[in-house]
Scaffold this motif. Structure first.
Motif, PDB file in Angstrom:
ATOM      1  N   THR A   5       0.855  -1.181   0.000  1.00  0.00           N
ATOM      2  CA  THR A   5       0.000   0.000   0.000  1.00  0.00           C
ATOM      3  C   THR A   5       0.896   1.237   0.000  1.00  0.00           C
ATOM      4  O   THR A   5       2.118   1.117  -0.075  1.00  0.00           O
ATOM      5  CB  THR A   5      -0.944   0.005   1.232  1.00  0.00           C
ATOM      6  N   GLY A   6       0.289   2.408   0.085  1.00  0.00           N
ATOM      7  CA  GLY A   6       1.079   3.637   0.107  1.00  0.00           C
ATOM      8  C   GLY A   6       0.440   4.717  -0.730  1.00  0.00           C
ATOM      9  O   GLY A   6      -0.652   4.542  -1.304  1.00  0.00           O
ATOM     10  N   TRP A   7       1.131   5.826  -0.805  1.00  0.00           N
ATOM     11  CA  TRP A   7       0.656   6.968  -1.581  1.00  0.00           C
ATOM     12  C   TRP A   7       1.804   7.506  -2.425  1.00  0.00           C
ATOM     13  O   TRP A   7       2.855   7.855  -1.881  1.00  0.00           O
ATOM     14  CB  TRP A   7       0.119   8.063  -0.653  1.00  0.00           C
ATOM     15  N   GLN A   8       1.603   7.514  -3.745  1.00  0.00           N
ATOM     16  CA  GLN A   8       2.629   7.983  -4.677  1.00  0.00           C
ATOM     17  C   GLN A   8       3.941   7.221  -4.439  1.00  0.00           C
ATOM     18  O   GLN A   8       3.884   5.997  -4.366  1.00  0.00           O
ATOM     19  CB  GLN A   8       2.764   9.498  -4.565  1.00  0.00           C
ATOM     20  N   PRO A   9       5.113   7.864  -4.289  1.00  0.00           N
ATOM     21  CA  PRO A   9       6.342   7.068  -4.159  1.00  0.00           C
ATOM     22  C   PRO A   9       6.511   6.434  -2.786  1.00  0.00           C
ATOM     23  O   PRO A   9       7.420   5.629  -2.579  1.00  0.00           O
ATOM     24  CB  PRO A   9       7.453   8.094  -4.415  1.00  0.00           C
ATOM     25  N   PHE A  10       5.621   6.768  -1.835  1.00  0.00           N
ATOM     26  CA  PHE A  10       5.768   6.273  -0.468  1.00  0.00           C
ATOM     27  C   PHE A  10       5.051   4.931  -0.308  1.00  0.00           C
ATOM     28  O   PHE A  10       4.107   4.794   0.470  1.00  0.00           O
ATOM     29  CB  PHE A  10       5.243   7.312   0.528  1.00  0.00           C
ATOM     30  N   ASP A  11       5.526   3.946  -1.038  1.00  0.00           N
ATOM     31  CA  ASP A  11       4.975   2.599  -0.969  1.00  0.00           C
ATOM     32  C   ASP A  11       5.639   1.810   0.158  1.00  0.00           C
ATOM     33  O   ASP A  11       6.782   2.079   0.529  1.00  0.00           O
ATOM     34  CB  ASP A  11       5.210   1.852  -2.284  1.00  0.00           C
ATOM     35  N   PHE A  12       4.913   0.819   0.656  1.00  0.00           N
ATOM     36  CA  PHE A  12       5.513  -0.114   1.608  1.00  0.00           C
ATOM     37  C   PHE A  12       4.682  -1.390   1.640  1.00  0.00           C
ATOM     38  O   PHE A  12       3.521  -1.398   1.222  1.00  0.00           O
ATOM     39  CB  PHE A  12       5.625   0.490   3.016  1.00  0.00           C
ATOM     40  N   GLN A  13       5.284  -2.449   2.122  1.00  0.00           N
ATOM     41  CA  GLN A  13       4.613  -3.743   2.175  1.00  0.00           C
ATOM     42  C   GLN A  13       3.802  -3.809   3.467  1.00  0.00           C
ATOM     43  O   GLN A  13       4.325  -4.064   4.547  1.00  0.00           O
ATOM     44  CB  GLN A  13       5.635  -4.881   2.111  1.00  0.00           C
ATOM     45  N   LEU A  14       2.515  -3.573   3.355  1.00  0.00           N
ATOM     46  CA  LEU A  14       1.640  -3.502   4.517  1.00  0.00           C
ATOM     47  C   LEU A  14       1.705  -4.763   5.360  1.00  0.00           C
ATOM     48  O   LEU A  14       1.736  -4.699   6.601  1.00  0.00           O
ATOM     49  CB  LEU A  14       0.194  -3.250   4.062  1.00  0.00           C
ATOM     50  N   SER A  15       1.740  -5.909   4.713  1.00  0.00           N
ATOM     51  CA  SER A  15       1.701  -7.180   5.437  1.00  0.00           C
ATOM     52  C   SER A  15       2.935  -7.412   6.308  1.00  0.00           C
ATOM     53  O   SER A  15       2.901  -8.229   7.234  1.00  0.00           O
ATOM     54  CB  SER A  15       1.551  -8.342   4.448  1.00  0.00           C
ATOM     55  N   ARG A  16       4.038  -6.687   6.026  1.00  0.00           N
ATOM     56  CA  ARG A  16       5.273  -6.932   6.779  1.00  0.00           C
ATOM     57  C   ARG A  16       5.788  -5.710   7.531  1.00  0.00           C
ATOM     58  O   ARG A  16       6.867  -5.771   8.123  1.00  0.00           O
ATOM     59  CB  ARG A  16       6.375  -7.432   5.832  1.00  0.00           C
ATOM     60  N   ILE A  17       5.055  -4.612   7.539  1.00  0.00           N
ATOM     61  CA  ILE A  17       5.587  -3.386   8.115  1.00  0.00           C
ATOM     62  C   ILE A  17       5.844  -3.529   9.615  1.00  0.00           C
ATOM     63  O   ILE A  17       6.849  -3.027  10.134  1.00  0.00           O
ATOM     64  CB  ILE A  17       4.651  -2.186   7.813  1.00  0.00           C
ATOM     65  N   VAL A  18       4.970  -4.214  10.332  1.00  0.00           N
ATOM     66  CA  VAL A  18       5.187  -4.437  11.768  1.00  0.00           C
ATOM     67  C   VAL A  18       6.369  -5.375  11.980  1.00  0.00           C
ATOM     68  O   VAL A  18       7.179  -5.183  12.896  1.00  0.00           O
ATOM     69  CB  VAL A  18       3.913  -5.000  12.429  1.00  0.00           C
ATOM     70  N   LEU A  19       6.475  -6.389  11.133  1.00  0.00           N
ATOM     71  CA  LEU A  19       7.620  -7.302  11.199  1.00  0.00           C
ATOM     72  C   LEU A  19       8.929  -6.540  11.024  1.00  0.00           C
ATOM     73  O   LEU A  19       9.880  -6.719  11.802  1.00  0.00           O
ATOM     74  CB  LEU A  19       7.489  -8.373  10.116  1.00  0.00           C
ATOM     75  N   TYR A  20       8.992  -5.676  10.021  1.00  0.00           N
ATOM     76  CA  TYR A  20      10.221  -4.930   9.760  1.00  0.00           C
ATOM     77  C   TYR A  20      10.564  -3.987  10.908  1.00  0.00           C
ATOM     78  O   TYR A  20      11.733  -3.878  11.306  1.00  0.00           O
ATOM     79  CB  TYR A  20      10.082  -4.145   8.455  1.00  0.00           C
ATOM     80  N   PHE A  21       9.563  -3.311  11.459  1.00  0.00           N
ATOM     81  CA  PHE A  21       9.834  -2.392  12.566  1.00  0.00           C
ATOM     82  C   PHE A  21      10.283  -3.165  13.802  1.00  0.00           C
ATOM     83  O   PHE A  21      11.166  -2.723  14.540  1.00  0.00           O
ATOM     84  CB  PHE A  21       8.595  -1.552  12.884  1.00  0.00           C
ATOM     85  N   THR A  22       9.691  -4.326  14.009  1.00  0.00           N
ATOM     86  CA  THR A  22      10.085  -5.162  15.148  1.00  0.00           C
ATOM     87  C   THR A  22      11.534  -5.602  15.033  1.00  0.00           C
ATOM     88  O   THR A  22      12.301  -5.535  16.001  1.00  0.00           O
ATOM     89  CB  THR A  22       9.165  -6.389  15.248  1.00  0.00           C
ATOM     90  N   TRP A  23      11.932  -6.032  13.837  1.00  0.00           N
ATOM     91  CA  TRP A  23      13.329  -6.454  13.635  1.00  0.00           C
ATOM     92  C   TRP A  23      14.277  -5.263  13.739  1.00  0.00           C
ATOM     93  O   TRP A  23      15.384  -5.402  14.241  1.00  0.00           O
ATOM     94  CB  TRP A  23      13.462  -7.162  12.285  1.00  0.00           C
TER      95      TRP A  23
END
Length: 399
Positions: free
Chosen positions: A219-237
């Protein structure tokens, strides 16, 4: 030049720098492979919805397995490695200096990657989709139909967001993060316990969003895309990495004499075996068949898959970290040079990958050979271009 590189990074942990550089090379190889996987699909109406901007008719199943192995663990590991350096940098520079430094190191490169580099990168898929070379039509399509794709630099803006979030978080929860780091750093001689905790944390951080939003949802807006399904995983790591960075993990969790590091070969074997289970589940649709036959409900099937995914992600990361800790004990000039240019290679490699894949679309060559050509030339050209860009004082200082 070699002496200069060594002087600028000699105070850093050799194994961490070499691991980060190796993961960067793996990212280049990963993107080089995506044009030749058996599941690759091109959407001419909006190439941004394709599995990859350039899709070739030549395919090889082996590259499916290669990219799946990478996809499971290497972005999580990159966020963890990035987290290692955050506490020390914040302590040395203070909040204002830290934020300013991150804007120069991360936001400025992101802007460059999402504009100039993105324009260069996405011109070939536009030609493939529309058969025209009109720059006006390309730019119109780029900002409307394609919604301003940024490519791999999504990692950079997300990393910036994590860094900025860490500043107030460290003030509010600094003691708790430090305590977590201390407890983690005593697990070097309790490797099974360390692995189990990492697996549990990974599953907990990954599963809720992956199940509710979909395992591959972006998901995201314009160039600010990110993988919604893994965003919490990435922040946790990322936070786990910062916790470890608060202490001396080279004498704690990753001490050379620790059981965790000494058994790096065991971790590598376990990582391969676990990924083998992923391959069997994916290629033979084992869980899907049980669901279709009514022998298992869909929820149970997803929970099993997410559990195996979490185990594979954790064990592969442990295997890479312990292997580099155990083996990367001496410096090598070419490794140091790669370390010095790794960030720029990550930033610019995608343009070379896409253009080379585009130029090889009609070449009558096996898929694996095309992959090797794209990978080797993309890495070499990115490395060479990075060495030229390093001559610019601002780039040399911040990248």
């Amino acid at each position: 030049m070699k002496a200069c590189v060594i002087m600028t990074i000699k105070h850093r942990d050799v194994w961490v720098d070499y691991l980060r550089a190796a993961i960067t090379v793996l990212v280049v190889a990963h993107h080089a492979s995506l044009s030749y996987t058996t599941f690759a699909a091109f959407n001419a109406e909006a190439y941004v919805r394709s599995t990859h901007p350039v899709v070739d008719e030549r395919r090889w199943l082996g590259l499916d397995i290669f990219q799946n192995f990478n996809d499971i663990f290497f972005m999580s590991l990159m966020f963890m490695i990035s987290g290692f350096f955050v506490p020390g940098s914040l302590q040395r520079k203070g909040a204002r200096g830290f934020i300013t430094d991150r804007i120069y190191r991360l936001f400025v490169p992101f802007v460059a990657g999402a504009t100039v580099l993105a324009f260069v990168t996405y011109y070939p898929p536009f030609r493939l989709a529309h058969g025209t070379g009109s720059l006006t039509a390309f730019l119109q399509d780029f900002f409307t139909t394609e919604a301003w794709p940024a490519g791999p630099v999504w990692f950079i803006w997300i990393l910036l967001a994590f860094n900025l979030a860490y500043v107030p978080l460290s003030r509010v929860c600094g003691n708790a993060l430090s305590l977590l780091g201390k407890r983690a750093n005593v697990l070097g001689n309790k490797p099974v316990q360390a692995a189990v905790w990492l697996i549990i944390i990974t599953w907990t951080a990954f599963t809720p969003l992956a199940y509710s939003a979909g395992a591959g949802t972006w998901t995201g807006w314009q160039p600010f895309d990110f993988q919604l399904s893994r965003i919490v995983l990435y922040f946790t790591w990322f936070l786990l990495g910062s916790c470890l960075g608060m202490g001396d993990f080279n004498k704690g969790l990753f001490a050379v004499s620790s059981r965790l590091v000494r058994n790096w070969k065991v971790w590598a074997l376990l990582a391969l075996l676990t990924f083998g289970v992923i391959v069997l589940i994916s290629n033979f649709e084992l869980l899907g068949k049980l669901v279709v036959e009514g022998k298992m409900n869909a929820f149970t099937g997803w929970m099993i898959y997410f559990a195996v995914f979490s185990i594979s992600c954790s064990l592969s990361s442990i295997a890479f970290m312990t292997a580099f800790r155990a083996l990367a004990s001496k410096r090598a000039a070419w490794w140091d040079n790669l370390v010095s240019h790794a960030y720029l290679i990550y930033l610019i490699h995608y343009s070379f990958v896409i253009w080379l894949q585009y130029l090889l679309v009609n070449a009558n060559l096996p898929a694996f050979l095309k992959f090797l050509l794209v990978f080797s030339f993309s890495l070499s050209l990115s490395w060479f271009a990075a060495s030229l860009l390093k001559k610019v004082p601002f780039i040399r200082k911040y990248m």
